[in-house]
Design an enzyme around this catalytic site. Structure first.
Site, PDB file in Angstrom:
ATOM      1  N   SER A 133       7.588   2.385  -0.085  1.00  0.00           N
ATOM      2  CA  SER A 133       8.094   1.003  -0.033  1.00  0.00           C
ATOM      3  C   SER A 133       8.442   0.530  -1.440  1.00  0.00           C
ATOM      4  O   SER A 133       9.398  -0.232  -1.635  1.00  0.00           O
ATOM      5  CB  SER A 133       7.056   0.048   0.559  1.00  0.00           C
ATOM      6  OG  SER A 133       6.838   0.293   1.916  1.00  0.00           O
TER       7      SER A 133
ATOM      8  N   ILE B  84       0.839  -1.208   0.000  1.00  0.00           N
ATOM      9  CA  ILE B  84       0.000   0.000   0.000  1.00  0.00           C
ATOM     10  C   ILE B  84       0.873   1.259   0.000  1.00  0.00           C
ATOM     11  O   ILE B  84       0.404   2.352  -0.284  1.00  0.00           O
ATOM     12  CB  ILE B  84      -0.961  -0.016   1.228  1.00  0.00           C
ATOM     13  CG1 ILE B  84      -2.235   0.775   0.953  1.00  0.00           C
ATOM     14  CG2 ILE B  84      -0.287   0.460   2.494  1.00  0.00           C
ATOM     15  CD1 ILE B  84      -3.148   0.153  -0.043  1.00  0.00           C
ATOM     16  N   SER B  85       2.144   1.080   0.311  1.00  0.00           N
ATOM     17  CA  SER B  85       3.057   2.207   0.533  1.00  0.00           C
ATOM     18  C   SER B  85       3.911   2.496  -0.704  1.00  0.00           C
ATOM     19  O   SER B  85       4.733   1.671  -1.120  1.00  0.00           O
ATOM     20  CB  SER B  85       3.952   1.863   1.730  1.00  0.00           C
ATOM     21  OG  SER B  85       5.200   2.487   1.646  1.00  0.00           O
ATOM     22  N   PRO B  86       3.749   3.704  -1.309  1.00  0.00           N
ATOM     23  CA  PRO B  86       4.544   4.008  -2.507  1.00  0.00           C
ATOM     24  C   PRO B  86       6.036   4.146  -2.207  1.00  0.00           C
ATOM     25  O   PRO B  86       6.871   3.828  -3.043  1.00  0.00           O
ATOM     26  CB  PRO B  86       3.951   5.332  -2.997  1.00  0.00           C
ATOM     27  CG  PRO B  86       3.281   5.932  -1.806  1.00  0.00           C
ATOM     28  CD  PRO B  86       2.825   4.791  -0.958  1.00  0.00           C
TER      29      PRO B  86
END
Ligand code: GSH
Length: 227
Positions: free
Chosen positions: A19, A15-17
């Site tokens: 990341s 969900i984390s860009p």
């Protein structure tokens, strides 16, 4: 599990860009850094936020707006496909990435390289093509795209309690080390000491810690090698 030191444990959530940015950077660095073991480990950013008392970036509109600008700049600099998702704020109120992360845990157990390719496809969906990664039909499309045959079986297996427990265990490992966001990077040096880093923009410090070459985007490496 036996592992070699030094080691980078890269905790991420699809969900984390950031990341995703860190993932692609590390994928390049693993060809340029010698003798460093790298493990990509799924965790749950929503629980990291909850446990640490942090708030998601979207909770503050000026922060969110700046983050979208920064993501575009970072994508251009690193030459990776990342386009801010206009539906993200709506989706995040409705869905969690937990089921996607549990599928990655099943794949990690069977074939870590396949897990990495599947994670990349998930990031491309949410953060490049503005497609969902939350429901059964999404998982079928994702696994088809990376050539997984036994899709039904992987989805069913991911519902076993052991994967929920594994996701919680990975997340707790980080929150016990004061994690408050993603990516969370835990580096273990040859003396066994652990060093935590937050963010996709800390690899120059990790290089320094591990006496490895400084990171540069792939296009700059290509230029350098032509000189
Ligand atoms: N400066 C970091 C920012 C990373 C970041 O903002 N990550 C988000 C998730 S995509 C987060 O966890 N934010 C929590 C916070 O900044 O407190 C980077 O470039 O990677």
């Amino acid at each position: 599990m036996t592992t070699n030191l030094p080691r980078i444990d890269y905790y991420f959530d699809v969900i984390s860009p950031y990341s995703y940015i860190g993932f692609e950077t590390l994928q390049q660095l693993q060809h340029q850094w010698n003798g460093v073991e790298i493990r990509y480990i799924p965790f749950a950013l929503a629980n990291v936020m909850k446990e640490s008392g942090n708030k998601p970036p979207g909770a503050l509109s000026v922060r969110w707006d700046m983050m979208m600008i920064d993501l575009k700049r970072s994508a251009k600099f690193l030459d990776i496909p990342l386009t801010p998702n206009p539906f993200f704020m709506k989706w995040i109120r409705q869905y969690r990435s937990t089921d996607a992360m549990k599928i990655l845990l099943v794949l990690e157990e069977r074939d870590p390289e396949l897990m990495e390719r599947t994670a990349r496809e998930m990031w491309h969906r949410v953060w490049s093509r503005s497609e969902k990664i939350f429901e059964y039909s999404d998982f079928v499309e994702i696994m088809n795209a990376v050539g997984i045959q036994d899709i039904e079986e992987v989805i069913e297996t991911s519902k076993e309690e052991k994967y929920q427990i594994a996701l919680e265990r990975n997340t707790e490992y980080c929150t016990r080390r004061n994690a408050y966001g993603a990516p969370w990077i835990n580096v273990t040096t040859t003396d066994g000491a652990e060093h935590s880093f937050f963010g996709s923009d800390r690899f120059h410090l990790i290089a320094d810690l591990l006496n490895q070459p400084q990171p540069l985007p792939q296009r700059l490496f290509q230029l350098e090698s032509r000189i």
